[in-house]
Scaffold this motif. Structure first.
Motif, short mmCIF file in Angstrom:
data_model
loop_
_atom_site.label_atom_id
_atom_site.label_comp_id
_atom_site.label_asym_id
_atom_site.label_seq_id
_atom_site.Cartn_x
_atom_site.Cartn_y
_atom_site.Cartn_z
N SER A 111 48.23 -86.78 -49.19
CA SER A 111 48.79 -87.41 -47.94
C SER A 111 49.30 -88.69 -48.08
O SER A 111 50.19 -89.43 -47.39
CB SER A 111 47.51 -87.45 -47.09
OG SER A 111 46.51 -88.35 -47.52
N MET A 112 48.66 -89.59 -49.06
CA MET A 112 49.39 -90.89 -49.22
C MET A 112 50.70 -90.87 -49.80
O MET A 112 51.82 -91.72 -49.42
CB MET A 112 48.74 -91.71 -50.40
CG MET A 112 47.16 -92.04 -49.84
SD MET A 112 46.33 -93.30 -51.35
CE MET A 112 47.30 -94.39 -51.35
N VAL A 161 49.32 -102.20 -54.07
CA VAL A 161 50.62 -101.99 -54.34
C VAL A 161 51.14 -101.02 -53.43
O VAL A 161 52.07 -101.31 -52.76
CB VAL A 161 50.94 -101.55 -55.83
CG1 VAL A 161 52.29 -100.81 -55.95
CG2 VAL A 161 50.50 -102.46 -56.84
N TYR A 162 50.33 -100.23 -53.02
CA TYR A 162 50.62 -99.05 -51.87
C TYR A 162 51.15 -99.73 -50.36
O TYR A 162 52.08 -99.50 -49.88
CB TYR A 162 49.74 -98.09 -51.90
CG TYR A 162 50.10 -97.03 -50.84
CD1 TYR A 162 50.74 -95.90 -51.30
CD2 TYR A 162 49.87 -96.95 -49.54
CE1 TYR A 162 51.02 -94.80 -50.28
CE2 TYR A 162 50.24 -96.00 -48.62
CZ TYR A 162 50.71 -94.90 -49.00
OH TYR A 162 51.19 -93.96 -48.16
N ALA A 163 50.05 -100.73 -50.05
CA ALA A 163 50.37 -101.49 -48.77
C ALA A 163 51.30 -102.48 -48.79
O ALA A 163 51.82 -102.85 -47.85
CB ALA A 163 48.93 -101.90 -48.36
N THR A 164 51.84 -102.82 -49.90
CA THR A 164 52.81 -103.95 -49.97
C THR A 164 54.14 -103.41 -50.32
O THR A 164 54.99 -103.34 -49.68
CB THR A 164 52.41 -105.21 -51.03
OG1 THR A 164 52.13 -104.69 -52.08
CG2 THR A 164 51.23 -105.80 -50.10
N PHE A 214 41.56 -98.52 -58.09
CA PHE A 214 41.62 -98.11 -56.61
C PHE A 214 42.44 -99.32 -55.78
O PHE A 214 43.08 -99.19 -55.14
CB PHE A 214 40.18 -97.63 -55.95
CG PHE A 214 40.22 -97.39 -54.35
CD1 PHE A 214 40.65 -96.50 -54.07
CD2 PHE A 214 39.89 -98.55 -53.85
CE1 PHE A 214 40.57 -96.36 -52.44
CE2 PHE A 214 39.88 -98.58 -52.44
CZ PHE A 214 40.33 -97.22 -51.94
N PHE A 215 41.66 -100.59 -56.27
CA PHE A 215 41.94 -101.59 -55.51
C PHE A 215 43.64 -101.93 -55.77
O PHE A 215 44.25 -102.47 -54.88
CB PHE A 215 41.18 -102.89 -56.00
CG PHE A 215 41.55 -104.23 -55.35
CD1 PHE A 215 41.46 -104.46 -54.20
CD2 PHE A 215 42.51 -105.14 -56.36
CE1 PHE A 215 41.96 -105.61 -53.56
CE2 PHE A 215 42.65 -106.39 -55.93
CZ PHE A 215 42.51 -106.72 -54.39
N VAL A 216 43.80 -102.02 -57.22
CA VAL A 216 45.28 -102.33 -57.35
C VAL A 216 46.29 -101.31 -56.80
O VAL A 216 47.32 -101.57 -56.33
CB VAL A 216 45.58 -102.41 -58.95
CG1 VAL A 216 46.99 -102.53 -59.29
CG2 VAL A 216 44.67 -103.54 -59.54
N GLY A 217 46.00 -100.07 -56.88
CA GLY A 217 46.68 -99.04 -56.22
C GLY A 217 46.96 -99.13 -54.79
O GLY A 217 47.93 -99.02 -54.29
N LEU A 277 54.49 -93.27 -55.10
CA LEU A 277 54.05 -92.25 -55.85
C LEU A 277 52.88 -92.86 -56.87
O LEU A 277 51.89 -92.29 -56.98
CB LEU A 277 54.91 -91.29 -56.53
CG LEU A 277 54.44 -90.42 -57.41
CD1 LEU A 277 53.74 -89.28 -56.98
CD2 LEU A 277 55.76 -89.54 -58.27
N VAL A 278 53.45 -93.80 -57.84
CA VAL A 278 52.40 -94.27 -58.66
C VAL A 278 51.42 -94.99 -58.24
O VAL A 278 50.21 -94.81 -58.57
CB VAL A 278 53.32 -95.33 -59.53
CG1 VAL A 278 52.47 -95.96 -60.62
CG2 VAL A 278 54.63 -94.74 -60.27
N ALA A 279 51.41 -95.91 -57.15
CA ALA A 279 50.39 -96.45 -56.43
C ALA A 279 49.37 -95.27 -55.80
O ALA A 279 48.26 -95.66 -55.83
CB ALA A 279 50.80 -97.35 -55.18
N SER A 280 49.89 -93.97 -55.26
CA SER A 280 48.99 -93.23 -54.78
C SER A 280 48.36 -92.55 -55.94
O SER A 280 47.05 -92.33 -55.56
CB SER A 280 49.92 -92.14 -53.95
OG SER A 280 50.71 -92.78 -53.12
#
Length: 270
Positions: free
Chosen positions: A126-127, A205-208, A199-202, A8-11
């Motif tokens: 959607s994320m 974190v989201y992908a990992t 955007f990059f950091v989010g 949620l935080v990353a999205s």
């Protein structure tokens, strides 16, 4: 529970990063844009776009809207183009050609202003839901490309007259960007840098961590080591090679193909 919170935080971070770039575009348009003398066609398109966004937002809180529905709703103006083309061919009246140009350019302008924040919201939502990581990455690339293009659209532009002026500028700039083949240049201001970084950091974190199993024994430092190392090597390559040329094939495509082949060769079963 912890995994869902991280997701949620990353999205939200990704959404805020994209929205920051949109705010750069909106701030520049508030300075150079002239919306005082909108034509009837521009006013109808602008108001209807706002109403369509509000209706879809209200329905989205109660129902599961299929992705094709917003596409149809927001493409209504584009559906008028084929009938106008037929009228131009059979009547030869230049009025229809002019009317088609006004609709098309005003639609592009209204879409940039009204539809962009809606798509950012829809993508962020959607994320948070259970979507495939590959699908999220593809849509994230498209979203970032569009808002990055808009954030740099009005740099150095003069007065932009209404939606048709904005739409005309968008079309001409797209043609210029595609023809130049160079690396897109971000705005360079603080808000753009903040949005891109967020955007990059989010996404990282989201992908990992966002898809990390809760019972995984792998430490966080090792999870982030591979993407951070790959990012560092990519940045070093881009900053180094871009000093000599801006050909996207050399700057981005060639290293991507090399990394793909390296991973494929090393991962093959013996």
């Amino acid at each position: 529970m912890r995994k869902d919170l991280i997701k949620l935080v990353a999205s939200v971070a990704v959404g805020l990063g994209l929205f920051s770039l949109y705010l750069v575009f909106l701030g520049e348009f508030s300075v150079v844009g002239d919306m005082s003398n909108l034509s009837e066609v521009e006013t109808i398109i602008l108001v209807s776009q706002i109403l369509r966004v509000l209706i879809l937002l209200a329905l989205g809180t109660r129902y599961q809207i299929q992705p094709i529905i917003p596409i149809i709703v927001f493409s209504f103006e584009a559906l008028l183009i084929p009938p106008l083309l037929v009228l131009i061919i059979f009547t030869g009246d230049p009025f229809y050609a002019t009317f088609m140009g006004v609709i098309l350019t005003a639609w592009f302008g209204a879409t940039a202003l009204i539809l962009t924040p809606y798509t950012i919201y829809g993508f962020t939502r959607s994320m948070i839901r259970d979507n495939t990581l590959s699908g999220v990455i593809v849509v994230a690339t498209l979203e970032l490309t569009s808002v990055l293009f808009l954030s740099n659209l009005l740099s150095g532009a003069g007065v932009v007259s209404g939606l048709t002026g904005l739409g005309t500028l968008i079309i001409s700039q797209i043609r210029m960007e595609v023809g130049s083949g160079g690396i897109p240049n971000p705005g360079g201001d603080v808000l753009s840098s903040f949005g891109l970084s967020l955007f990059f950091v989010g996404m990282l974190v989201y992908a990992t961590m966002g898809y990390r199993p809760t019972d995984s024994r792998i430490k966080l430092s090792w999870i982030l080591l591979v993407p951070m190392g790959g990012t560092l090597l990519t940045l070093l390559w881009i900053f180094g090679i871009s000093q000599f040329q801006s050909d996207l094939l050399v700057v981005l495509t060639a290293p991507a193909v090399f990394l793909f082949l390296s991973v494929w060769v090393s991962a093959r079963g013996k």
